[in-house]
Enzyme design. Structure first.
Site, short mmCIF file in Angstrom:
data_model
loop_
_atom_site.label_atom_id
_atom_site.label_comp_id
_atom_site.label_asym_id
_atom_site.label_seq_id
_atom_site.Cartn_x
_atom_site.Cartn_y
_atom_site.Cartn_z
N PRO A 146 28.47 -28.70 14.01
CA PRO A 146 29.32 -28.16 12.93
C PRO A 146 28.55 -27.28 11.94
CG PRO A 146 29.43 -30.58 13.06
CD PRO A 146 28.24 -30.15 13.82
N GLU A 147 27.25 -27.11 12.18
CA GLU A 147 26.45 -26.30 11.24
C GLU A 147 25.96 -25.02 11.92
OE1 GLU A 147 24.09 -28.66 8.35
OE2 GLU A 147 24.75 -30.41 9.50
N MET A 148 24.71 -25.00 12.40
CA MET A 148 24.21 -23.79 13.04
C MET A 148 24.37 -23.82 14.56
SD MET A 148 20.92 -23.32 10.52
CE MET A 148 20.35 -21.71 11.07
#
Length: 342
Positions: A146-148
């Site tokens: 859900p981030e990078m």
């Protein structure tokens, strides 16, 4: 005779003020508050003191780490960098309730992005304290979907496809581009994100560094018990129990409940005027509400409007000088560079 009496009164008042200020400084130190380290050697010493193993710092590592902190190609999409959620122009945060990452995905636990400013001095990293060092922390968001959303192998492939980075890594690290070295470089840069403030000058013995109102706010902060959790060099950054005296009214925003023991990393109060919204789930937008909520949830007391204002006066004195960061020119992608995946 009248002039003598006036002079005596002035001297007595000045002496009383000095004694009061010295007593406040002593109270702050007794509460565990302390000034920021001034050098990287002092950072090393402080980390060892709080039980954190420091990485080996060099200026060259930090310069490389700055590029990687701002490098969007470390994300699968090629458009997200560490600076996206930890924007150095926004107090090291992103200004939204929950972090937003790959494919516009909001953090699944509705967690707010903590600041990276002074984060090297936390005794633990992440809201649940699952990382002990900045190196461990740096690896998490890069790989988190859900981030990078970049697997370690892809991160290494992207950086290894850029000759200028390869040469720089070889100069600094014997084994060149590895995921461990990418994280080490980013952590080295983050070690430089210290923000000395007038509070640090006061803690160093400059008794006139704080205004009368800021000193009164510091006294209120200590007297009310805020320093029980917001202590140490970062006025936070360690694991503490949450909802000690009452229920957090926004506890149902997201599903985060702390670590296995219900402990939560206490956020630093340094530069806190710049890092709204507040709390782990970003549910509170004003310092006044945050201060009052802490009173009821953590201390079991009612903090009045006047007391909250006084404490906020002190919190403003924790706003420090943010290092000037020049935006780098990144090496151009090559034929070998893995393409972005949106």
């Amino acid at each position: 005779m009248k002039k003598v009496l006036v002079l005596s009164a002035v001297l007595a008042s000045a002496l009383f003020a000095a004694n009061t200020d010295e007593a406040l400084l002593k109270a702050a130190k007794d509460a565990g508050l302390r000034a920021l380290p001034a050098t990287q050697a002092e950072v090393d010493a402080l980390l060892k003191e709080i039980g954190v193993t420091p990485n080996q710092f060099t200026v060259e590592k930090a310069e490389l780490g700055k590029k990687l902190y701002l490098e969007p190609r470390l994300s699968k999409s090629g458009i997200i960098s560490c600076n996206t959620c930890h924007n150095l122009g926004l107090g090291g945060t992103d200004g939204v309730e929950a972090a937003v990452g790959h494919r516009w995905t909001a953090n699944p636990h509705h967690l707010n992005s903590p600041t990276t400013l002074n984060s090297v001095l936390n005794s633990t990293q992440f809201w649940d304290g699952r990382a002990a060092t900045l190196i461990e922390q740096a690896k998490g968001p890069i790989q988190a979907e859900p981030e990078m959303a970049t697997p370690a192998e892809l991160a290494v492939a992207r950086i290894s496809s850029l000759d200028a980075y390869v040469a720089e890594f070889k100069r600094i690290y014997k084994d060149g581009v590895t995921f461990d070295n990418i994280a080490d470089a980013i952590a080295s840069f983050e070690r430089t994100l210290l923000t000395p403030s007038k509070f640090d000058e006061f803690m160093g013995g400059k008794l006139d560094a704080l205004s009368k109102e800021e000193k009164a706010g510091l006294k209120t902060f200590i007297d009310k018990g805020c320093a029980a959790c917001h202590t140490g060099v970062n006025l936070g950054g360690s694991m503490q129990a949450f909802e000690v005296a009452g229920k957090y009214q926004f506890a149902n925003v997201g599903d985060f409940k702390g670590d296995a023991n219900g402990m939560v990393k206490t956020p630093t109060l340094r530069n806190v005027t710049k890092t709204a919204p507040y709390f782990h789930n970003g549910a509170i937008w004003t310092l006044e509400e945050a201060v009052k909520t802490m009173g009821s949830v953590q201390l079991g007391i009612k903090i009045s409007d006047k007391e909250a204002k006084s404490i906020i006066n002190f919190l403003g004195a924790l706003d420090g000088k943010i290092p000037a960061i020049s935006y780098p020119e990144f090496p151009a992608s090559s034929k070998k560079t893995p393409k972005p995946e949106l």
